[in-house]
Design a protein around this motif. Structure first.
Motif, PDB file in Angstrom:
ATOM      1  N   THR A  32     -39.190  17.170  93.296  1.00  0.00           N
ATOM      2  CA  THR A  32     -37.926  16.431  93.589  1.00  0.00           C
ATOM      3  C   THR A  32     -38.474  15.103  93.786  1.00  0.00           C
ATOM      4  N   ASP A  33     -37.178  14.400  94.081  1.00  0.00           N
ATOM      5  CA  ASP A  33     -37.370  12.700  94.550  1.00  0.00           C
ATOM      6  C   ASP A  33     -37.160  12.768  96.036  1.00  0.00           C
ATOM      7  N   THR A  34     -37.201  11.678  96.733  1.00  0.00           N
ATOM      8  CA  THR A  34     -37.029  11.854  98.224  1.00  0.00           C
ATOM      9  C   THR A  34     -35.535  11.907  98.846  1.00  0.00           C
ATOM     10  N   ASP A  35     -34.523  11.892  97.799  1.00  0.00           N
ATOM     11  CA  ASP A  35     -33.229  11.944  98.345  1.00  0.00           C
ATOM     12  C   ASP A  35     -32.829  13.323  98.931  1.00  0.00           C
ATOM     13  N   PRO A  36     -32.446  13.464 100.381  1.00  0.00           N
ATOM     14  CA  PRO A  36     -32.048  14.740 101.060  1.00  0.00           C
ATOM     15  C   PRO A  36     -31.282  15.481 100.098  1.00  0.00           C
ATOM     16  N   ILE A  37     -31.232  16.864 100.042  1.00  0.00           N
ATOM     17  CA  ILE A  37     -30.248  17.725  99.456  1.00  0.00           C
ATOM     18  C   ILE A  37     -29.290  18.213 100.727  1.00  0.00           C
ATOM     19  N   SER A  38     -27.984  18.329 100.302  1.00  0.00           N
ATOM     20  CA  SER A  38     -27.008  18.640 101.268  1.00  0.00           C
ATOM     21  C   SER A  38     -26.005  19.751 100.789  1.00  0.00           C
ATOM     22  N   LYS A  39     -26.659  20.795 100.577  1.00  0.00           N
ATOM     23  CA  LYS A  39     -26.141  22.194 100.106  1.00  0.00           C
ATOM     24  C   LYS A  39     -26.142  23.065 101.268  1.00  0.00           C
ATOM     25  N   PRO A  40     -25.049  24.012 101.538  1.00  0.00           N
ATOM     26  CA  PRO A  40     -25.026  24.846 102.559  1.00  0.00           C
ATOM     27  C   PRO A  40     -26.135  25.916 102.522  1.00  0.00           C
ATOM     28  N   ASN A  41     -26.671  26.463 101.103  1.00  0.00           N
ATOM     29  CA  ASN A  41     -27.365  27.311 100.888  1.00  0.00           C
ATOM     30  C   ASN A  41     -28.983  26.885 100.731  1.00  0.00           C
ATOM     31  N   ILE A  42     -29.283  25.439 100.732  1.00  0.00           N
ATOM     32  CA  ILE A  42     -30.413  24.949 100.470  1.00  0.00           C
ATOM     33  C   ILE A  42     -30.894  24.103 101.574  1.00  0.00           C
ATOM     34  N   ARG A  43     -32.108  24.408 102.175  1.00  0.00           N
ATOM     35  CA  ARG A  43     -32.415  23.809 103.435  1.00  0.00           C
ATOM     36  C   ARG A  43     -33.058  22.337 103.430  1.00  0.00           C
ATOM     37  N   ASP A  44     -33.579  21.955 102.150  1.00  0.00           N
ATOM     38  CA  ASP A  44     -34.432  21.069 101.982  1.00  0.00           C
ATOM     39  C   ASP A  44     -34.876  20.754 100.586  1.00  0.00           C
ATOM     40  N   ASN A  45     -35.699  19.769 100.269  1.00  0.00           N
ATOM     41  CA  ASN A  45     -36.009  19.322  99.079  1.00  0.00           C
ATOM     42  C   ASN A  45     -37.038  20.363  98.503  1.00  0.00           C
ATOM     43  N   TRP A  46     -37.827  20.911  99.386  1.00  0.00           N
ATOM     44  CA  TRP A  46     -38.875  21.832  99.421  1.00  0.00           C
ATOM     45  C   TRP A  46     -38.432  23.089  98.688  1.00  0.00           C
ATOM     46  N   ASP A  47     -37.358  23.483  99.568  1.00  0.00           N
ATOM     47  CA  ASP A  47     -36.577  24.844  99.100  1.00  0.00           C
ATOM     48  C   ASP A  47     -35.925  24.711  97.813  1.00  0.00           C
ATOM     49  N   LEU A  48     -35.127  23.475  97.781  1.00  0.00           N
ATOM     50  CA  LEU A  48     -34.703  23.278  96.073  1.00  0.00           C
ATOM     51  C   LEU A  48     -35.683  23.336  95.084  1.00  0.00           C
ATOM     52  N   SER A  49     -37.130  22.700  95.322  1.00  0.00           N
ATOM     53  CA  SER A  49     -38.082  22.635  94.111  1.00  0.00           C
ATOM     54  C   SER A  49     -38.432  23.966  93.912  1.00  0.00           C
ATOM     55  N   ALA A  50     -38.681  24.937  95.150  1.00  0.00           N
ATOM     56  CA  ALA A  50     -39.084  26.213  94.671  1.00  0.00           C
ATOM     57  C   ALA A  50     -38.157  27.149  94.063  1.00  0.00           C
ATOM     58  N   LEU A  51     -36.714  26.882  94.483  1.00  0.00           N
ATOM     59  CA  LEU A  51     -35.639  27.895  93.891  1.00  0.00           C
ATOM     60  C   LEU A  51     -35.466  27.413  92.188  1.00  0.00           C
TER      61      LEU A  51
END
Length: 289
Positions: free
Chosen positions: A199-218
């Motif tokens: 991912t890039d460095t912009d923070p993710i704001s989703k209730p079921n996704i904790r952070d960018n690391w979580d998003l990249s793994a998903l």
């Protein structure tokens, strides 16, 4: 007024007018000369800048050549030292000159072998890259980047093509490209495959996704599941992983840099003997859409 007084005044005014005319002509001539000199000055400045650039380029080239010359001199001195030492030892009956010559010849052959191996490796990388990309359309190649580095295949897919915005769900428009990627993986079925989200460095704001690391793994997991469920890739060969924002390939302070960093990489790692046989096992040519 008497005529005697008028006459001198007339002569004086005439002289002033004539003097003014001469001064204007000189001024115009000087102004023209000034413009010509300014133009010549500008040309001179331009020529000077070009000359300085050429001098800088020549200085850089000279420094590069001096560096190479220094390396060659050092190599020559090492060889000369080795030869002198060998000759000295030979004079004492410790070393046979013919053996030294054989060792030098063997070293030269080994160096040539390394050069040939490097050239062959570069050629294999190019052939493999062409084999992997030839089934992709020109539009797909805008979102797919294929590279071969040291026998490892890196297929980088942009998030715009793969996922719905801000999500880890696979976009319908990614199906056709993923089917071609799956065929590449299936053609080389003995190789291990790592799916890596970034991912890039912009923070993710989703209730079921904790952070960018979580998003990249998903996202990596979504690609793995699509390859298995939709295209029949053996799950034993696949690994899903996420690196979040911590493996950038571009500057995250620009929009274009962030777009490059938002990617999913499919990394195919063949064994060395398999890599050397890739040309013979390359997939058949498919027509480009």
């Amino acid at each position: 007024m008497p005529i005697k007084k008028i006459l001198p005044i007339t002569i004086l005014l005439g002289g002033i007018v004539m003097s003014s005319c001469v001064s204007n002509k000189k001024y115009l001539a000087l102004e023209t000369q000034h413009k010509d000199l300014a133009a010549l000055y500008q040309v001179g400045q331009t020529n000077l800048a070009e000359s300085r650039a050429q001098v800088k380029s020549l200085e850089d080239q000279l420094a590069y050549e001096r560096k190479n010359n220094t390396a060659l001199k050092e190599a020559y001195m090492k060889l000369q030292t080795s030869l002198d030492k060998s000759i000295s030892q030979n004079s004492q009956g410790n070393v046979n000159i013919s053996k030294l010559v054989d060792e030098i010849n063997a070293s030269n052959k080994y160096i040539q072998h390394l050069v040939n191996t490097k050239n062959k490796s570069d050629s294999l990388n190019m052939v493999l890259t062409n084999n992997l990309t030839r089934s992709l359309s020109r539009e797909e190649l805008k979102d797919v980047d294929v590279q071969v580095l040291k026998g490892v295949v890196y297929i980088s897919l942009s998030d715009n093509m793969l996922y719905k915005s801000g999500s880890y769900e696979i976009s319908p428009k990614a199906d056709e490209t993923l089917s071609k990627i799956a065929k590449i993986i299936q053609d080389y079925k003995d190789y291990d495959v790592l799916i890596e989200g970034n991912t890039d460095t912009d923070p993710i704001s989703k209730p079921n996704i904790r952070d960018n690391w979580d998003l990249s793994a998903l996202r990596a997991s979504s690609v793995v599941q699509a390859l298995v469920k939709n295209y029949g890739v053996n799950p034993n060969r696949l690994t899903a992983g996420g690196r979040g924002e911590f493996n950038p390939i571009a500057d995250n302070t620009t929009l274009s840099g962030k777009a490059r960093n938002r990617r999913t990489q499919i990394i195919i790692t063949p064994k060395l003997d398999q890599f050397m046989d890739l040309i013979d096992k390359a997939p058949e040519d498919n027509s480009i859409n």
